[in-house]
Design an enzyme around this catalytic site. Structure first.
Site, PDB file in Angstrom:
ATOM      1  N   SER A 143     -13.080  19.338 -13.044  1.00 16.58           N
ATOM      2  CA  SER A 143     -12.429  17.996 -13.432  1.00 16.58           C
ATOM      3  C   SER A 143     -13.350  16.377 -13.027  1.00 16.58           C
ATOM      4  O   SER A 143     -14.081  17.033 -11.738  1.00 16.58           O
ATOM      5  CB  SER A 143     -10.629  18.028 -12.630  1.00 16.58           C
ATOM      6  OG  SER A 143     -10.551  16.320 -12.538  1.00 16.58           O
ATOM      7  N   TYR A 157      -6.056  19.987  -5.710  1.00 15.00           N
ATOM      8  CA  TYR A 157      -6.587  19.547  -7.386  1.00 15.00           C
ATOM      9  C   TYR A 157      -7.952  19.740  -7.123  1.00 15.00           C
ATOM     10  O   TYR A 157      -8.689  19.988  -7.458  1.00 15.00           O
ATOM     11  CB  TYR A 157      -5.879  19.104  -7.642  1.00 15.00           C
ATOM     12  CG  TYR A 157      -6.282  19.179  -9.159  1.00 15.00           C
ATOM     13  CD1 TYR A 157      -6.448  19.967  -9.888  1.00 15.00           C
ATOM     14  CD2 TYR A 157      -6.938  18.278  -9.980  1.00 15.00           C
ATOM     15  CE1 TYR A 157      -6.652  20.376 -10.857  1.00 15.00           C
ATOM     16  CE2 TYR A 157      -7.270  17.953 -11.535  1.00 15.00           C
ATOM     17  CZ  TYR A 157      -7.327  19.131 -12.386  1.00 15.00           C
ATOM     18  OH  TYR A 157      -7.516  19.422 -12.798  1.00 15.00           O
TER      19      TYR A 157
HETATM   20  P1  NAP Z   1      -2.487  22.373 -19.634  1.00 19.00           P
HETATM   21  O1  NAP Z   1      -2.598  22.271 -21.159  1.00 19.00           O
HETATM   22  O2  NAP Z   1      -1.508  23.057 -18.490  1.00 19.00           O
HETATM   23  O3  NAP Z   1      -3.076  24.181 -19.797  1.00 19.00           O
HETATM   24  C1  NAP Z   1      -3.547  25.339 -18.846  1.00 19.00           C
HETATM   25  C2  NAP Z   1      -3.455  26.579 -18.976  1.00 19.00           C
HETATM   26  O4  NAP Z   1      -4.226  27.432 -18.114  1.00 19.00           O
HETATM   27  C3  NAP Z   1      -2.235  27.590 -19.372  1.00 19.00           C
HETATM   28  O5  NAP Z   1      -3.148  28.310 -20.260  1.00 19.00           O
HETATM   29  C4  NAP Z   1      -1.865  28.389 -18.267  1.00 19.00           C
HETATM   30  O6  NAP Z   1      -1.425  29.040 -19.030  1.00 19.00           O
HETATM   31  C5  NAP Z   1      -3.106  28.592 -18.183  1.00 19.00           C
HETATM   32  N1  NAP Z   1      -3.007  29.083 -16.415  1.00 19.00           N
HETATM   33  C6  NAP Z   1      -1.989  28.205 -15.711  1.00 19.00           C
HETATM   34  N2  NAP Z   1      -1.775  29.211 -14.755  1.00 19.00           N
HETATM   35  C7  NAP Z   1      -3.179  30.224 -14.583  1.00 19.00           C
HETATM   36  C8  NAP Z   1      -2.524  31.407 -13.181  1.00 19.00           C
HETATM   37  N3  NAP Z   1      -2.370  31.806 -13.238  1.00 19.00           N
HETATM   38  N4  NAP Z   1      -4.009  32.392 -14.327  1.00 19.00           N
HETATM   39  C9  NAP Z   1      -4.406  32.484 -16.424  1.00 19.00           C
HETATM   40  N5  NAP Z   1      -4.032  31.066 -17.155  1.00 19.00           N
HETATM   41  C10 NAP Z   1      -3.207  30.103 -16.457  1.00 19.00           C
HETATM   42  O7  NAP Z   1      -4.004  22.044 -18.908  1.00 19.00           O
HETATM   43  P2  NAP Z   1      -4.952  21.295 -19.663  1.00 19.00           P
HETATM   44  O8  NAP Z   1      -5.143  20.149 -19.643  1.00 19.00           O
HETATM   45  O9  NAP Z   1      -5.450  22.332 -21.270  1.00 19.00           O
HETATM   46  O10 NAP Z   1      -6.408  22.234 -18.690  1.00 19.00           O
HETATM   47  C11 NAP Z   1      -7.929  23.270 -18.464  1.00 19.00           C
HETATM   48  C12 NAP Z   1      -8.173  22.772 -17.562  1.00 19.00           C
HETATM   49  O11 NAP Z   1      -9.221  21.707 -17.901  1.00 19.00           O
HETATM   50  C13 NAP Z   1      -7.769  23.435 -16.716  1.00 19.00           C
HETATM   51  O12 NAP Z   1      -8.031  24.033 -15.303  1.00 19.00           O
HETATM   52  C14 NAP Z   1      -7.821  21.447 -15.743  1.00 19.00           C
HETATM   53  O13 NAP Z   1      -7.551  21.611 -14.449  1.00 19.00           O
HETATM   54  C15 NAP Z   1      -9.173  21.009 -16.283  1.00 19.00           C
HETATM   55  N6  NAP Z   1      -8.660  19.174 -16.503  1.00 19.00           N
HETATM   56  C16 NAP Z   1      -7.682  19.049 -17.526  1.00 19.00           C
HETATM   57  C17 NAP Z   1      -7.720  17.097 -17.420  1.00 19.00           C
HETATM   58  C18 NAP Z   1      -6.733  16.871 -18.627  1.00 19.00           C
HETATM   59  O14 NAP Z   1      -6.424  15.607 -18.547  1.00 19.00           O
HETATM   60  N7  NAP Z   1      -5.961  17.397 -19.320  1.00 19.00           N
HETATM   61  C19 NAP Z   1      -8.918  16.812 -17.026  1.00 19.00           C
HETATM   62  C20 NAP Z   1     -10.005  17.403 -16.267  1.00 19.00           C
HETATM   63  C21 NAP Z   1      -9.817  18.549 -15.585  1.00 19.00           C
HETATM   64  P3  NAP Z   1       0.141  29.667 -19.976  1.00 19.00           P
HETATM   65  O15 NAP Z   1       0.885  28.678 -20.960  1.00 19.00           O
HETATM   66  O16 NAP Z   1       0.554  31.134 -19.734  1.00 19.00           O
HETATM   67  O17 NAP Z   1       1.443  28.866 -18.238  1.00 19.00           O
END
Ligand code: NAP
Length: 248
Positions: A143, A157
């Site tokens: 991130s 985080y």
């Molecule tokens: P999201 O929509 O909240 O989705 C998170 C995903 O992670 C879901 O599929 C969830 O599964 C899964 N997950 C959570 N805890 C888990 C665990 N203990 N074991 C296995 N799976 C788990 O998040 P996103 O925004 O797509 O983010 C994806 C990645 O990008 C993350 O690592 C996040 O930190 C990173 N990121 C996101 C952003 C942003 O602005 N969105 C920015 C920078 C980095 P369930 O649905 O089954 O719970």
């Protein structure tokens, strides 16, 4: 035979977009999820409807036994592993560090950093030529918070993602001669449900004006970078941390 790919956290957001794109590129896709079986199965159904091969597997990436089962199932059901995308991640609620509970700090680091390290270790055991594996690619989803610090929102985080960056650099060196490339993508603000889950549904609208491009990324824009890193076009990219953050 097509190679398989494991996408952790593939049930929604960046992971779901990555799973769909991976299938378009010819991977057989293991869509991991923690609790959202319906959402993961919907991603699998989309991939199958488009002629691809996919499977949803529940596993908590912070649990080593779950990870072993996840990799075992993926390889048994989908064929030889070619790539692993460590995408599953969480934030706690938005808060200053001194207002964040010990439980939230531990869980965030457990899932984001320990989980990524455990999945990387399992991926190396299965991909490394040292163990007779075929080689492959690991992409860790970090991130922009890792370099910004997450002040007033989620320093724990941000620190967990700083750990992911360091893990990526070290592992790329450690297995660089074993047929495995290890890289990270560092997304900026991205249009997913993670902000709602953090209790901040207005976060994207609030943050967008601070971004040089004045908007959040789509999950597909992040997925493009992730899947490019797995491809032969990135054959000499190793230990890279690719910012996909609109200039922020
Ligand atoms: P999201 O929509 O909240 O989705 C998170 C995903 O992670 C879901 O599929 C969830 O599964 C899964 N997950 C959570 N805890 C888990 C665990 N203990 N074991 C296995 N799976 C788990 O998040 P996103 O925004 O797509 O983010 C994806 C990645 O990008 C993350 O690592 C996040 O930190 C990173 N990121 C996101 C952003 C942003 O602005 N969105 C920015 C920078 C980095 P369930 O649905 O089954 O719970």
């Amino acid at each position: 035979m097509s190679k398989s790919i494991i996408v952790t956290g593939g049930s929604r957001g960046i992971g779901a977009a990555t799973a769909r794109l991976a299938a378009q590129k010819g991977f057989a896709v293991c869509v991991n999820y923690q609790s959202a079986a319906d959402a993961a199965n919907a991603v699998v159904a989309d991939i199958k409807a488009a002629g691809g091969k996919a499977l949803a597997v529940q596993a908590d990436v912070s649990n080593a036994d779950d990870i072993s089962r996840l990799f075992e199932t993926a390889v048994n059901e989908l064929g030889p592993l070619g790539a692993v995308i460590n995408n599953g991640g969480i934030t706690g609620p938005l808060a200053r560090l001194d207002e964040t509970s010990a439980e939230d700090i531990r869980r965030t680091i457990d899932v984001n950093l320990t989980g990524t390290a455990l999945c990387c270790a399992e991926a190396v055991r299965r991909l490394s030529t040292k163990y007779g594996g075929p080689g492959g690619s690991i992409v860790n989803v970090s991130s922009a918070a890792a370099r910004i610090g997450g002040a007033h929102e989620w320093i724990d985080y941000a620190a967990s993602k700083g750990g992911v960056d360091t893990l990526t650099i070290g592992l790329a060196i450690e297995v660089g001669n074993e047929g495995i490339r290890v890289n990270a993508v560092r997304p900026g603000l991205t249009d997913t449900d993670i902000h709602v889950s953090a209790g901040a549904p207005d976060r994207m609208a609030r943050m967008a004006p601070n971004i040089p491009m004045k908007r959040a990324a789509s999950p597909e824009e992040i997925a493009n970078a992730i899947i490019w890193l797995t491809s032969d076009e990135a054959s000499y990219v190793n230990g890279a941390i690719l910012d996909v953050a609109g200039g922020r």
